[in-house]
Design an enzyme around this catalytic site. Sequence first.
Site, PDB file in Angstrom:
ATOM      1  N   HIS A 102     -17.277  -4.841 -16.028  1.00 30.04           N
ATOM      2  CA  HIS A 102     -17.575  -3.995 -14.887  1.00 30.04           C
ATOM      3  C   HIS A 102     -16.849  -4.436 -13.787  1.00 30.04           C
ATOM      4  O   HIS A 102     -16.667  -5.692 -13.753  1.00 30.04           O
ATOM      5  CB  HIS A 102     -19.021  -3.698 -14.828  1.00 30.04           C
ATOM      6  CG  HIS A 102     -19.174  -2.704 -13.759  1.00 30.04           C
ATOM      7  ND1 HIS A 102     -19.103  -2.774 -12.277  1.00 30.04           N
ATOM      8  CD2 HIS A 102     -19.485  -1.412 -13.830  1.00 30.04           C
ATOM      9  CE1 HIS A 102     -19.109  -1.535 -11.821  1.00 30.04           C
ATOM     10  NE2 HIS A 102     -19.477  -0.839 -12.528  1.00 30.04           N
ATOM     11  N   GLU A 183     -12.931   3.047 -15.129  1.00 28.53           N
ATOM     12  CA  GLU A 183     -13.299   3.074 -14.091  1.00 28.53           C
ATOM     13  C   GLU A 183     -12.445   2.762 -12.876  1.00 28.53           C
ATOM     14  O   GLU A 183     -12.349   1.369 -12.627  1.00 28.53           O
ATOM     15  CB  GLU A 183     -14.761   2.437 -13.897  1.00 28.53           C
ATOM     16  CG  GLU A 183     -15.809   2.692 -14.780  1.00 28.53           C
ATOM     17  CD  GLU A 183     -17.221   2.431 -14.278  1.00 28.53           C
ATOM     18  OE1 GLU A 183     -18.068   3.398 -14.138  1.00 28.53           O
ATOM     19  OE2 GLU A 183     -17.452   1.149 -14.157  1.00 28.53           O
TER      20      GLU A 183
HETATM   21  P1  13P Z   1     -20.848   5.352  -9.065  1.00 31.51           P
HETATM   22  O1  13P Z   1     -20.978   6.711 -10.057  1.00 31.51           O
HETATM   23  O2  13P Z   1     -21.792   5.221  -8.013  1.00 31.51           O
HETATM   24  O3  13P Z   1     -19.580   5.934  -8.212  1.00 31.51           O
HETATM   25  O4  13P Z   1     -20.632   4.179  -9.935  1.00 31.51           O
HETATM   26  C1  13P Z   1     -19.776   4.106 -10.963  1.00 31.51           C
HETATM   27  C2  13P Z   1     -19.939   3.086 -11.954  1.00 31.51           C
HETATM   28  O5  13P Z   1     -19.448   1.835 -11.101  1.00 31.51           O
HETATM   29  C3  13P Z   1     -20.700   2.993 -13.221  1.00 31.51           C
HETATM   30  O6  13P Z   1     -20.423   1.759 -13.791  1.00 31.51           O
END
Ligand code: 13P
Length: 276
Positions: A102, A183
């Site tokens: 992450h 992400e």
């Molecule tokens: P948000 O949905 O709060 O933007 O976070 C995304 C995230 O980091 C999930 O791992």
Amino acid sequence: MNIMQAWVIGNWKQQPATLQAVDELLDSVIKRLPNGDVPLCNTMVIPCHVHLPAANSKLTNTSVALGAQDICAFSAETGAFTGDCSAAQVRDAGADWVLVGHSERRQYYGEDNDILLKKLRNALSQQLGVIFCIGETKAQYDSEQTLQVLEDQLSVIQRIISEHASESNNEANLAERLIIAYEPVWAIGTGKVPTVEEVTATHSHIKQVIKQYAGAAGELDNLCVLYGGSVNADNAAIFAQADSVDGALVGGASLNAESFLAIAEAFSAAKASNVQ
Ligand code: 13P
């Protein structure tokens, strides 16, 4: 046509503050599950380590899977690593999956490809599935380095695939235990999202890269690639309709049962319209 089940996964990060709030959130999710599950969409929640056993008790006999947010890189079982929990320990506490890579771990804890490779090996050695997160920063996005950055991050997966192939065993197994979450760092918690065209192109590239790593065997052809970053009940349907988006990794919106399940319903509806 892609009729694989979607995944909608709630990464709770360092929330909620109390065990009581965890209980209430899970009760609220379970109560709202139509007929016990969301058709064509798997769901998972990922609380912090200390809340895993309580979440596990609540979720037994439900369709909601349980994951952990992190594991120790240095030992898969036990050892002198103060403050860390191992893959074996989170598994014993009820997790079947773990997040690895992450962006918050990369940014605040300096986790690089070497550390992430160790974590992946430890997870797989304990039969944990892995949600491997990748994504570019705003500066990298602005300078059009996204695909290059993602390929560098995915080189860890290349190593894992070749190690599994040389163990002559279980690439099929790997396909069941690996999810990639794209992400963009600049979309996390900001309310900003890439366009669905951008996400579609990026996901197609990720799938193509992994397919090349896996080679002729083809077991990773149906790799599940999730989008994460400011997904909420209002924008989920747009992402869900994109063929290369197999689900969502949700932060903030997963802390509310209604919005978490609305996102799952959006992916469920998109899958259902694909099947017809
Ligand atoms: P948000 O949905 O709060 O933007 O976070 C995304 C995230 O980091 C999930 O791992």
